[in-house]
Design an enzyme around this catalytic site. Structure first.
Site, short mmCIF file in Angstrom:
data_model
loop_
_atom_site.label_atom_id
_atom_site.label_comp_id
_atom_site.label_asym_id
_atom_site.label_seq_id
_atom_site.Cartn_x
_atom_site.Cartn_y
_atom_site.Cartn_z
N SER A 147 0.72 -1.39 -0.21
CA SER A 147 -0.06 0.27 -0.18
C SER A 147 1.34 1.24 -0.03
CB SER A 147 -0.86 -0.35 1.70
OG SER A 147 -1.60 1.42 1.17
N TYR A 160 -2.75 -1.01 10.00
CA TYR A 160 -2.88 -1.32 8.76
C TYR A 160 -1.14 -1.17 8.08
CZ TYR A 160 -4.37 -0.68 4.46
OH TYR A 160 -4.54 -1.29 2.48
P1 NAP Z 1 -11.93 -5.26 -0.58
O1 NAP Z 1 -12.27 -5.09 -1.56
O2 NAP Z 1 -12.73 -5.22 1.28
O3 NAP Z 1 -11.30 -7.00 -1.12
C1 NAP Z 1 -11.16 -7.30 0.50
C2 NAP Z 1 -10.87 -8.76 -0.32
O4 NAP Z 1 -10.48 -9.44 0.76
C3 NAP Z 1 -12.33 -9.16 -0.31
O5 NAP Z 1 -12.58 -11.02 -1.28
C4 NAP Z 1 -12.62 -10.11 1.58
O6 NAP Z 1 -13.71 -11.42 1.59
C5 NAP Z 1 -11.36 -10.49 0.87
N1 NAP Z 1 -10.70 -10.72 2.20
C6 NAP Z 1 -10.75 -10.21 3.79
N2 NAP Z 1 -10.62 -11.00 4.82
C7 NAP Z 1 -10.59 -12.52 4.52
C8 NAP Z 1 -9.94 -13.52 5.39
N3 NAP Z 1 -9.82 -13.78 6.26
N4 NAP Z 1 -9.54 -15.09 4.38
C9 NAP Z 1 -9.82 -14.80 2.98
N5 NAP Z 1 -10.40 -12.68 2.59
C10 NAP Z 1 -10.62 -12.03 3.08
O7 NAP Z 1 -10.58 -4.66 -0.26
P2 NAP Z 1 -9.40 -3.65 -1.59
O8 NAP Z 1 -9.44 -2.34 -1.27
O9 NAP Z 1 -9.71 -4.77 -2.66
O10 NAP Z 1 -8.18 -4.36 -1.11
C11 NAP Z 1 -7.20 -5.03 -1.08
C12 NAP Z 1 -6.01 -5.31 -0.85
O11 NAP Z 1 -5.69 -4.32 -1.08
C13 NAP Z 1 -5.81 -5.23 1.16
O12 NAP Z 1 -4.50 -6.02 0.72
C14 NAP Z 1 -5.61 -4.28 1.25
O13 NAP Z 1 -5.07 -3.22 1.71
C15 NAP Z 1 -4.82 -3.59 -0.08
N6 NAP Z 1 -4.41 -1.99 -0.84
C16 NAP Z 1 -6.43 -1.41 -0.75
C17 NAP Z 1 -6.03 -0.14 -1.52
C18 NAP Z 1 -7.50 0.61 -2.07
O14 NAP Z 1 -7.62 1.78 -2.21
N7 NAP Z 1 -9.06 -0.20 -2.13
C19 NAP Z 1 -4.82 0.84 -1.41
C20 NAP Z 1 -4.30 -0.03 -1.36
C21 NAP Z 1 -4.11 -1.46 -0.61
P3 NAP Z 1 -14.79 -11.98 2.18
O15 NAP Z 1 -15.28 -9.96 3.35
O16 NAP Z 1 -16.03 -11.92 2.11
O17 NAP Z 1 -13.72 -13.02 2.94
#
Ligand code: NAP
Length: 255
Positions: A147, A160
């Site tokens: 991130s 985080y």
């Molecule tokens: P998101 O839309 O909330 O998706 C998160 C995913 O993780 C979902 O598929 C969720 O499904 C799964 N998940 C959560 N807890 C889990 C567990 N214990 N076991 C298995 N699956 C799990 O979030 P996102 O924004 O796509 O984020 C994805 C990654 O990118 C994360 O690591 C986040 O920190 C990183 N990131 C995101 C951003 C951003 O701007 N969005 C920026 C930098 C980094 P379930 O809840 O059904 O398990």
């Protein structure tokens, strides 16, 4: 000449592939020809995403339920993937959660939830798949998700930031140990993308305006912005790249 970006015949796992950034990267891998297993806790969302991805890409995307915060569950999952597909070439760890709270009020339980999902069990997922690749002589690719907060300290998200900082060092340490097996371990550092995770923050028009001003490219990222980086780090073209984090942030970290 061989297309170095072709993933035909490769089997990829995307943890957190049911939505958001993981789903976007799963689409990229499937478009490049890989068979993609998406994994997360909520099975209904997973099943719908897999059907949509298969339809959209013309490839094969399969849903397999997993709560990544348990080592026995990870081991069972990898066994199930092996039984069904007979190999694992690519792993992307995109499961994530965030708890926004001031550091002064951050509770132990919140700390554990965030760091378990985003650091501790990223390691155990990497380790279990790493062992599988070594055992089967697969020169695989492992991609962890960092991130902006792998690099900078953002307010009200101390666990985080700590977990994403840890992702950089975890990635380097594994890359160093596993280079001898031909396994490349890299990370992607996304900037800001509108997903379930960031919706509470980015739904505020004032925050959105400030962020767009701060991003040199003037817009948030789209899941497909990450897909090409994921495909690059997953394919033969990046075979001499390991231990790196590539920021895909529209230039946020420049200034
Ligand atoms: P998101 O839309 O909330 O998706 C998160 C995913 O993780 C979902 O598929 C969720 O499904 C799964 N998940 C959560 N807890 C889990 C567990 N214990 N076991 C298995 N699956 C799990 O979030 P996102 O924004 O796509 O984020 C994805 C990654 O990118 C994360 O690591 C986040 O920190 C990183 N990131 C995101 C951003 C951003 O701007 N969005 C920026 C930098 C980094 P379930 O809840 O059904 O398990």
């Amino acid at each position: 000449m061989k297309n170095l970006f072709d993933l035909t015949g490769k089997v990829a796992i995307v943890v957190g592939g049911s939505r958001g950034l993981g789903r976007g990267m799963a689409v990229g891998l499937a478009n490049a020809g890989a068979t993609v297993i998406i994994a997360s806790r909520g099975f209904e969302a997973l099943q719908t995403a897999a059907e949509e991805i298969s339809k959209e890409t013309g490839g094969l995307c399969v849903p397999m339920q997993l709560d990544v915060t348990s080592l026995p569950a990870i081991q069972d999952f990898v066994t199930r993937v092996d039984e069904k597909f007979g190999r694992i070439d690519i792993l992307i760890n995109s499961a994530g959660i965030n708890i926004r709270k001031s550091a002064l009020d951050f509770e132990e339980e919140d700390w554990d939830r965030v760091t378990d999902t985003q650091l501790k069990y990223v390691f155990f997922m990497d380790q279990t798949v790493g062992n599988y690749m070594v055992e089967h002589g697969i020169k695989g690719r492992i991609i962890n998700i960092g991130s902006l907060s792998s690099m900078i300290g953002l307010k009200n998200m101390v666990a985080y930031c700590a977990s994403k900082g840890g992702i950089v060092q975890l990635t380097k340490a594994l890359a160093n140990e596993w280079a001898q097996y031909g396994i490349c371990v890299n990370a992607i550092g996304p900037g800001y993308y509108f997903t379930e995770m960031t919706k509470p923050l980015l739904s505020d028009p004032e925050v959105m305006r400030k962020y767009q001003e701060k991003i040199p490219m003037g817009r948030l990222g789209l899941p497909e912005d990450l897909a090409s980086t994921a495909v690059y780090l997953a394919c033969d073209a990046s075979g001499y790249v390991t231990g790196q984090i590539i920021y895909v942030d529209g230039g946020w970290l420049i200034n």
